[in-house]
Design a protein around this motif. Structure first.
Motif, PDB file in Angstrom:
ATOM      1  N   SER A 223       0.844  -1.183   0.000  1.00 40.33           N
ATOM      2  CA  SER A 223       0.000   0.000   0.000  1.00 40.33           C
ATOM      3  C   SER A 223       0.887   1.243   0.000  1.00 40.33           C
ATOM      4  O   SER A 223       2.040   1.202   0.439  1.00 40.33           O
ATOM      5  CB  SER A 223      -0.906   0.019   1.232  1.00 40.33           C
ATOM      6  OG  SER A 223      -1.806  -1.074   1.214  1.00 40.33           O
ATOM      7  N   GLU A 225       1.215   5.579   0.792  1.00 42.94           N
ATOM      8  CA  GLU A 225       0.738   6.808   1.404  1.00 42.94           C
ATOM      9  C   GLU A 225       1.596   7.972   0.923  1.00 42.94           C
ATOM     10  O   GLU A 225       2.815   7.834   0.779  1.00 42.94           O
ATOM     11  CB  GLU A 225       0.846   6.752   2.928  1.00 42.94           C
ATOM     12  CG  GLU A 225      -0.063   5.760   3.618  1.00 42.94           C
ATOM     13  CD  GLU A 225       0.056   5.852   5.123  1.00 42.94           C
ATOM     14  OE1 GLU A 225      -0.871   5.405   5.808  1.00 42.94           O
ATOM     15  OE2 GLU A 225       1.078   6.390   5.617  1.00 42.94           O
ATOM     16  N   ALA A 258      -4.211  12.896  -3.132  1.00 40.90           N
ATOM     17  CA  ALA A 258      -4.348  11.579  -2.493  1.00 40.90           C
ATOM     18  C   ALA A 258      -4.990  10.551  -3.405  1.00 40.90           C
ATOM     19  O   ALA A 258      -4.903   9.345  -3.130  1.00 40.90           O
ATOM     20  CB  ALA A 258      -5.157  11.706  -1.206  1.00 40.90           C
ATOM     21  N   GLU A 259      -5.632  10.994  -4.486  1.00 43.09           N
ATOM     22  CA  GLU A 259      -6.257  10.049  -5.402  1.00 43.09           C
ATOM     23  C   GLU A 259      -5.237   9.097  -6.016  1.00 43.09           C
ATOM     24  O   GLU A 259      -5.595   8.024  -6.508  1.00 43.09           O
ATOM     25  CB  GLU A 259      -7.001  10.807  -6.505  1.00 43.09           C
ATOM     26  CG  GLU A 259      -8.238  11.556  -6.020  1.00 43.09           C
ATOM     27  CD  GLU A 259      -9.243  10.638  -5.344  1.00 43.09           C
ATOM     28  OE1 GLU A 259      -9.492   9.532  -5.872  1.00 43.09           O
ATOM     29  OE2 GLU A 259      -9.768  11.018  -4.273  1.00 43.09           O
ATOM     30  N   TYR A 261      -2.953   7.606  -4.290  1.00 43.49           N
ATOM     31  CA  TYR A 261      -2.461   6.746  -3.212  1.00 43.49           C
ATOM     32  C   TYR A 261      -3.632   6.112  -2.458  1.00 43.49           C
ATOM     33  O   TYR A 261      -4.790   6.476  -2.658  1.00 43.49           O
ATOM     34  CB  TYR A 261      -1.613   7.575  -2.230  1.00 43.49           C
ATOM     35  CG  TYR A 261      -0.512   8.366  -2.890  1.00 43.49           C
ATOM     36  CD1 TYR A 261       0.749   7.825  -3.060  1.00 43.49           C
ATOM     37  CD2 TYR A 261      -0.743   9.659  -3.361  1.00 43.49           C
ATOM     38  CE1 TYR A 261       1.762   8.549  -3.665  1.00 43.49           C
ATOM     39  CE2 TYR A 261       0.261  10.388  -3.976  1.00 43.49           C
ATOM     40  CZ  TYR A 261       1.510   9.828  -4.131  1.00 43.49           C
ATOM     41  OH  TYR A 261       2.503  10.547  -4.746  1.00 43.49           O
ATOM     42  N   GLN A 262      -3.279   5.193  -1.555  1.00 37.99           N
ATOM     43  CA  GLN A 262      -4.303   4.613  -0.680  1.00 37.99           C
ATOM     44  C   GLN A 262      -4.578   5.497   0.541  1.00 37.99           C
ATOM     45  O   GLN A 262      -5.629   5.386   1.160  1.00 37.99           O
ATOM     46  CB  GLN A 262      -3.867   3.224  -0.198  1.00 37.99           C
ATOM     47  CG  GLN A 262      -4.132   2.108  -1.192  1.00 37.99           C
ATOM     48  CD  GLN A 262      -3.133   2.129  -2.333  1.00 37.99           C
ATOM     49  OE1 GLN A 262      -1.930   2.106  -2.106  1.00 37.99           O
ATOM     50  NE2 GLN A 262      -3.621   2.166  -3.558  1.00 37.99           N
ATOM     51  N   GLY A 263      -3.613   6.332   0.884  1.00 36.75           N
ATOM     52  CA  GLY A 263      -3.812   7.157   2.070  1.00 36.75           C
ATOM     53  C   GLY A 263      -2.817   8.288   2.149  1.00 36.75           C
ATOM     54  O   GLY A 263      -1.980   8.489   1.275  1.00 36.75           O
ATOM     55  N   LEU A 298     -10.549  12.927   3.682  1.00 38.16           N
ATOM     56  CA  LEU A 298      -9.983  11.662   3.202  1.00 38.16           C
ATOM     57  C   LEU A 298     -10.953  10.500   3.376  1.00 38.16           C
ATOM     58  O   LEU A 298     -11.108   9.669   2.474  1.00 38.16           O
ATOM     59  CB  LEU A 298      -8.672  11.371   3.929  1.00 38.16           C
ATOM     60  CG  LEU A 298      -7.537  12.358   3.665  1.00 38.16           C
ATOM     61  CD1 LEU A 298      -6.333  12.040   4.548  1.00 38.16           C
ATOM     62  CD2 LEU A 298      -7.119  12.325   2.194  1.00 38.16           C
ATOM     63  N   THR A 301     -13.617  10.006   0.796  1.00 43.66           N
ATOM     64  CA  THR A 301     -13.202   9.452  -0.501  1.00 43.66           C
ATOM     65  C   THR A 301     -12.543   8.081  -0.360  1.00 43.66           C
ATOM     66  O   THR A 301     -11.916   7.584  -1.299  1.00 43.66           O
ATOM     67  CB  THR A 301     -12.229  10.423  -1.205  1.00 43.66           C
ATOM     68  OG1 THR A 301     -11.113  10.692  -0.339  1.00 43.66           O
ATOM     69  CG2 THR A 301     -12.924  11.724  -1.554  1.00 43.66           C
ATOM     70  N   HIS A 303     -10.014   7.128   1.661  1.00 45.14           N
ATOM     71  CA  HIS A 303      -8.582   7.121   1.919  1.00 45.14           C
ATOM     72  C   HIS A 303      -8.309   7.086   3.422  1.00 45.14           C
ATOM     73  O   HIS A 303      -9.094   7.593   4.228  1.00 45.14           O
ATOM     74  CB  HIS A 303      -7.919   8.357   1.305  1.00 45.14           C
ATOM     75  CG  HIS A 303      -7.936   8.378  -0.190  1.00 45.14           C
ATOM     76  ND1 HIS A 303      -9.040   8.799  -0.914  1.00 45.14           N
ATOM     77  CD2 HIS A 303      -7.006   8.006  -1.107  1.00 45.14           C
ATOM     78  CE1 HIS A 303      -8.779   8.705  -2.204  1.00 45.14           C
ATOM     79  NE2 HIS A 303      -7.553   8.217  -2.354  1.00 45.14           N
ATOM     80  N   SER A 304      -7.192   6.504   3.790  1.00 44.01           N
ATOM     81  CA  SER A 304      -6.816   6.416   5.201  1.00 44.01           C
ATOM     82  C   SER A 304      -5.947   7.606   5.587  1.00 44.01           C
ATOM     83  O   SER A 304      -5.357   8.283   4.740  1.00 44.01           O
ATOM     84  CB  SER A 304      -6.051   5.120   5.463  1.00 44.01           C
ATOM     85  OG  SER A 304      -4.817   5.108   4.746  1.00 44.01           O
TER      86      SER A 304
END
Length: 416
Positions: A223, A225, A258-259, A261-263, A298, A301, A303-304
């Protein structure tokens, strides 16, 4: 606990279990993965055999223990592996299979002591007696946990890419990707107006070919970030947090980026230094307010949000762990920079205990600074994460983790 099941993967060194008689003349200490085990009843020597307090040792390994006064039996189980001993009996059981004991379990000062030999055979741990130190050293088996690897711009000697993929860029291989579950990519910063930067005055910047890192992370199941790093050495954070328009701009800019990435990993450093009383509360409240805005953005959408924070026993007190723990998905405790190398175990433990008193332990990750540690000392830092049931560890940074550290990590952590 799953840690109990994984104990069946270690090697027993039986030759160390019979201690010399002179060892009883001094206090015997027990360490698990380098961490001292608090004992209210010390180990003892019985006809050349060493007995250890069962509950203290097993619970330090996160294995629950139950005492039955009626049958005078003690059991340890996680629901998969069951161990049972009875006071006065030389037969113990592991998953209902009888095992002969070389010494009787005893009750001393209200605590059950069992033969060290059985402990090793039942749990298949590596156990070593150090006669010079009067110490029993137990090495626990590897345990599954998440590992954050900070990926930041290095140089030819400290390349994050090469440390992770074991190949010069742009070639790649499995390398150490099996141990790293999450990449925290140190590529972003902010200015006072809330503008998102890909090149900062502190050296954090997005490298050429950054898209290759994201593609490789997907290929190897890690993952990602985006780390937004900022320091308050020139009051940049303070100015940002005092400007509502700037905060809104920052949250929007971060949310859009952030789109990819996962977070998001928010790393705002230096808050609360020398602040006290109401002024300190104001600093904490402003940061919490910003985190609240970002968290809402976040989470809406999918995201973490991870927070990388100074340890609660550091000089920087501008972080309300309890409030932040309700907003963030994970918190990385920067339990380092205490002034000595390796980082002092007592202060790292204190930092974890303070954080865990306000935040659920599974949300917490122990930050480990590779330049401060060695292959031996990093094992003990991982052991702290194990003992306090943390979600995992975070390594600062890839490119600085040496081969002997990776080897130690492989003995302590199961690949994802």
């Amino acid at each position: 606990m799953k840690a109990f099941v994984s104990l069946l993967t270690c090697v027993v060194l039986v030759c160390f279990f019979a201690l010399p008689a002179f060892a009883q003349e001094r206090e015997i200490t027990v360490r698990i993965d380098g961490l001292a085990v608090p004992l209210d009843t010390p180990p003892l020597l019985d006809n050349g055999r060493t007995l250890i307090p069962f509950r203290a040792i097993t619970e330090a390994l996160n294995i629950p223990v139950v005492w039955d006064e009626a049958t005078r039996t003690i059991t340890a189980t996680d629901g998969v592996v069951n161990v049972m001993l009875q006071i006065g009996s030389t037969t113990a059981y592991r998953n209902d299979v009888p095992i002969s004991l070389d010494a009787l379990p005893q009750i001393i000062e209200g605590r059950t002591l069992i033969p060290l030999r059985f402990f090793g055979e039942a749990y298949n741990c590596q156990v070593v007696w150090d006669s010079a130190k009067g110490e029993v050293r137990i090495t626990s088996p590897s345990q599954k946990m998440a590992v954050f690897g900070f990926y930041a711009l290095g140089d030819s000697r400290t390349s994050s890419w090469e440390d992770l993929f074991a190949q010069p860029y742009p070639a790649k291989g499995t390398g150490n990707t099996d141990l790293v579950s999450d990449l925290a990519l140190g590529w972003y910063s902010l200015d006072r107006e809330g503008t998102l930067l890909t090149k900062s005055t502190t050296g954090w910047q997005q490298p050429d070919g950054w898209e290759d890192v994201l593609e490789a992370a997907r290929e190897y199941g890690m993952s990602t970030e985006m780390v937004v790093h900022l320091t308050d050495s020139d009051s940049t954070i303070s100015d940002l947090l005092a400007d509502e328009t700037a905060m809104e701009e920052a949250v929007q800019s971060i949310g859009e980026e952030a789109e990819l990435y996962q977070g998001v990993n928010l790393d705002f450093e230096g808050l609360g230094y020398r602040d006290e009383g109401e002024q300190l509360e104001e600093v904490q409240d402003r940061f919490t307010a910003f985190v609240s805005l970002l968290s809402q953005q976040l989470h809406a959408t999918g995201h973490s949000l991870t927070l990388t924070l100074h340890a609660p026993n550091s000089a920087y007190k501008g972080y309300d762990y309890q409030a932040l723990g309700t907003l963030a998905d994970q918190i990385i405790i920067m339990a380092y920079d205490y002034g000595t190398q390796p980082e002092p175990v007592s202060l790292v433990q204190q930092a974890v205990e303070m954080a865990a008193s306000s935040v659920p332990p599974q949300k917490l990750f122990l930050g480990i600074s590779a330049p401060s540690e060695s292959g031996e000392s990093i094992t003990t830092k991982v052991a702290i994460a194990k003992r306090y049931h943390l979600g995992g560890i975070a390594l600062w940074r890839l490119g600085l983790v040496t081969d002997d550290m990776w080897q130690s990590l492989r003995l302590s952590i199961q690949p994802k």
